[in-house]
Design a protein around this motif. Structure first.
Motif, mmCIF file in Angstrom:
data_model
loop_
_atom_site.group_PDB
_atom_site.id
_atom_site.type_symbol
_atom_site.label_atom_id
_atom_site.label_comp_id
_atom_site.label_asym_id
_atom_site.label_seq_id
_atom_site.Cartn_x
_atom_site.Cartn_y
_atom_site.Cartn_z
ATOM 1 N N HIS A 146 37.421 42.036 36.360
ATOM 2 C CA HIS A 146 37.314 40.591 36.136
ATOM 3 C C HIS A 146 36.593 39.931 37.315
ATOM 4 O O HIS A 146 35.723 39.093 37.119
ATOM 5 C CB HIS A 146 38.707 39.980 35.943
ATOM 6 C CG HIS A 146 38.689 38.496 35.809
ATOM 7 N ND1 HIS A 146 38.175 37.851 34.701
ATOM 8 C CD2 HIS A 146 39.077 37.515 36.662
ATOM 9 C CE1 HIS A 146 38.257 36.549 34.876
ATOM 10 N NE2 HIS A 146 38.805 36.319 36.065
ATOM 11 N N HIS A 147 36.948 40.302 38.533
ATOM 12 C CA HIS A 147 36.308 39.744 39.730
ATOM 13 C C HIS A 147 34.809 40.079 39.739
ATOM 14 O O HIS A 147 33.972 39.225 40.027
ATOM 15 C CB HIS A 147 36.992 40.281 40.984
ATOM 16 C CG HIS A 147 36.469 39.694 42.247
ATOM 17 N ND1 HIS A 147 36.633 38.367 42.569
ATOM 18 C CD2 HIS A 147 35.767 40.246 43.264
ATOM 19 C CE1 HIS A 147 36.064 38.125 43.734
ATOM 20 N NE2 HIS A 147 35.528 39.250 44.170
ATOM 21 N N TYR A 148 34.466 41.315 39.398
ATOM 22 C CA TYR A 148 33.066 41.732 39.343
ATOM 23 C C TYR A 148 32.292 40.909 38.302
ATOM 24 O O TYR A 148 31.178 40.461 38.561
ATOM 25 C CB TYR A 148 32.960 43.224 39.009
ATOM 26 C CG TYR A 148 31.540 43.684 38.852
ATOM 27 C CD1 TYR A 148 30.741 43.905 39.970
ATOM 28 C CD2 TYR A 148 30.984 43.878 37.589
ATOM 29 C CE1 TYR A 148 29.425 44.306 39.830
ATOM 30 C CE2 TYR A 148 29.674 44.281 37.445
ATOM 31 C CZ TYR A 148 28.899 44.495 38.565
ATOM 32 O OH TYR A 148 27.592 44.884 38.416
ATOM 33 N N GLU A 149 32.898 40.698 37.150
ATOM 34 C CA GLU A 149 32.241 39.895 36.109
ATOM 35 C C GLU A 149 31.993 38.471 36.585
ATOM 36 O O GLU A 149 30.940 37.895 36.310
ATOM 37 C CB GLU A 149 33.083 39.904 34.830
ATOM 38 C CG GLU A 149 33.075 41.233 34.116
ATOM 39 C CD GLU A 149 34.068 41.289 32.959
ATOM 40 O OE1 GLU A 149 34.647 40.247 32.597
ATOM 41 O OE2 GLU A 149 34.253 42.391 32.425
ATOM 42 N N LEU A 150 32.948 37.901 37.309
ATOM 43 C CA LEU A 150 32.771 36.543 37.827
ATOM 44 C C LEU A 150 31.639 36.465 38.844
ATOM 45 O O LEU A 150 30.788 35.576 38.765
ATOM 46 C CB LEU A 150 34.062 36.035 38.472
ATOM 47 C CG LEU A 150 35.072 35.382 37.565
ATOM 48 C CD1 LEU A 150 36.328 35.032 38.349
ATOM 49 C CD2 LEU A 150 34.500 34.147 36.905
ATOM 50 N N ILE A 151 31.620 37.367 39.805
ATOM 51 C CA ILE A 151 30.615 37.262 40.865
ATOM 52 C C ILE A 151 29.205 37.591 40.380
ATOM 53 O O ILE A 151 28.238 37.191 41.013
ATOM 54 C CB ILE A 151 30.973 38.095 42.116
ATOM 55 C CG1 ILE A 151 31.027 39.576 41.799
ATOM 56 C CG2 ILE A 151 32.243 37.613 42.750
ATOM 57 C CD1 ILE A 151 31.206 40.459 43.027
ATOM 58 N N ARG A 175 34.795 29.591 43.537
ATOM 59 C CA ARG A 175 35.881 30.069 44.394
ATOM 60 C C ARG A 175 36.571 28.931 45.114
ATOM 61 O O ARG A 175 37.738 29.023 45.451
ATOM 62 C CB ARG A 175 35.346 31.074 45.403
ATOM 63 C CG ARG A 175 34.775 32.324 44.720
ATOM 64 C CD ARG A 175 34.151 33.237 45.711
ATOM 65 N NE ARG A 175 33.026 32.523 46.332
ATOM 66 C CZ ARG A 175 32.316 32.970 47.327
ATOM 67 N NH1 ARG A 175 32.597 34.117 47.867
ATOM 68 N NH2 ARG A 175 31.310 32.282 47.821
ATOM 69 N N ARG A 233 41.749 43.940 37.313
ATOM 70 C CA ARG A 233 41.571 42.816 38.229
ATOM 71 C C ARG A 233 40.195 42.887 38.895
ATOM 72 O O ARG A 233 39.492 41.890 39.013
ATOM 73 C CB ARG A 233 42.681 42.819 39.277
ATOM 74 C CG ARG A 233 42.634 41.586 40.146
ATOM 75 C CD ARG A 233 43.781 41.564 41.110
ATOM 76 N NE ARG A 233 43.223 41.941 42.401
ATOM 77 C CZ ARG A 233 43.910 42.358 43.415
ATOM 78 N NH1 ARG A 233 45.203 42.522 43.317
ATOM 79 N NH2 ARG A 233 43.337 42.645 44.545
ATOM 80 N N TYR A 234 39.801 44.062 39.329
ATOM 81 C CA TYR A 234 38.499 44.229 39.968
ATOM 82 C C TYR A 234 37.358 44.023 38.979
ATOM 83 O O TYR A 234 36.321 43.475 39.314
ATOM 84 C CB TYR A 234 38.396 45.599 40.635
ATOM 85 C CG TYR A 234 39.375 45.754 41.773
ATOM 86 C CD1 TYR A 234 39.274 44.968 42.910
ATOM 87 C CD2 TYR A 234 40.414 46.669 41.688
ATOM 88 C CE1 TYR A 234 40.180 45.091 43.947
ATOM 89 C CE2 TYR A 234 41.326 46.811 42.715
ATOM 90 C CZ TYR A 234 41.198 46.007 43.842
ATOM 91 O OH TYR A 234 42.101 46.127 44.869
ATOM 92 N N ASN A 246 31.445 31.242 38.737
ATOM 93 C CA ASN A 246 32.350 31.746 39.765
ATOM 94 C C ASN A 246 32.537 30.650 40.808
ATOM 95 O O ASN A 246 31.766 30.538 41.751
ATOM 96 C CB ASN A 246 31.774 33.011 40.403
ATOM 97 C CG ASN A 246 32.692 33.591 41.456
ATOM 98 O OD1 ASN A 246 33.906 33.378 41.413
ATOM 99 N ND2 ASN A 246 32.136 34.317 42.394
#
Length: 140
Positions: free
Chosen positions: A6-11, A111, A3-4, A109
Motif C-alpha cells: 500500500h505504501h509503495y502504491e501511494l509513493i 504525507r 502494508r508495504y 500521497n
C-alpha cells in the motif's frame, strides 16, 4: 507485506512526468468541477488545512508572489471539518475547493500538510511535494 505494498502504491502515484490523477471537487457556492477543467499554463495544487501554521505561511508566500495570469492556484481542503474550510479565505483568483475523494480514494500521497504540486497545462506533474520556495523559483 500488504502494508508495504500500500505504501509503495501511494509513493508511486503522480510521479514527475506522469499525468496527475484527476479528481472532483466542490466550490463554496456548491458548484462542482474537476482538476482537468482547471485552465492555466501551470496549475499549483496546494493541499492545506486552514488552521495549520505552516499552511498559513505557504498561503502568504503564494499570495505575495505575483504570478502571471497563466498560473492557476488551487487551495484544496481534503479533511472532514467542512465548516473549517467554509470559514477559510483565499484570494478570489484562486480555486478554493473541497475534495474529500482525494483522501478517501488515496489519489495522492499526502504525507503532511501543506503539500504542493506543480502541473503543466496538460496536467503533467512538474514538481511533486515541493517546498514553496522551490515552486516560486521554478515559476520565475
Amino acid at each position: 507485506f500488504e502494508r508495504y505494498q500500500h505504501h509503495y502504491e501511494l509513493i508511486t502515484k503522480n510521479q514527475v512526468g506522469s499525468c496527475a490523477a484527476n479528481f472532483g471537487f466542490t466550490y463554496k457556492n456548491g458548484d462542482k468541477g474537476n482538476l482537468y477543467d482547471v485552465k492555466g499554463k501551470f496549475v499549483v495544487l496546494f493541499f492545506h488545512d486552514p488552521s495549520c501554521d505552516e499552511c498559513k505561511h505557504v498561503k502568504r508566500v503564494l499570495e505575495n508572489y505575483r504570478f502571471a495570469h497563466e498560473v492557476a492556484i488551487m487551495a484544496i481542503y481534503i479533511d472532514q471539518d467542512v465548516e473549517l474550510w467554509r470559514k477559510s479565505e483565499c484570494p478570489d483568483s484562486w480555486h478554493n475547493v473541497y475534495a474529500s475523494e482525494i483522501d478517501s480514494k488515496a489519489l495522492y500521497n499526502i504525507r503532511a500538510l501543506p503539500t504542493l504540486y506543480l502541473l503543466d497545462k496538460q496536467k503533467h506533474v512538474l514538481l511533486k511535494d515541493v517546498s514553496v520556495e522551490r515552486l516560486v523559483r521554478y515559476l520565475k
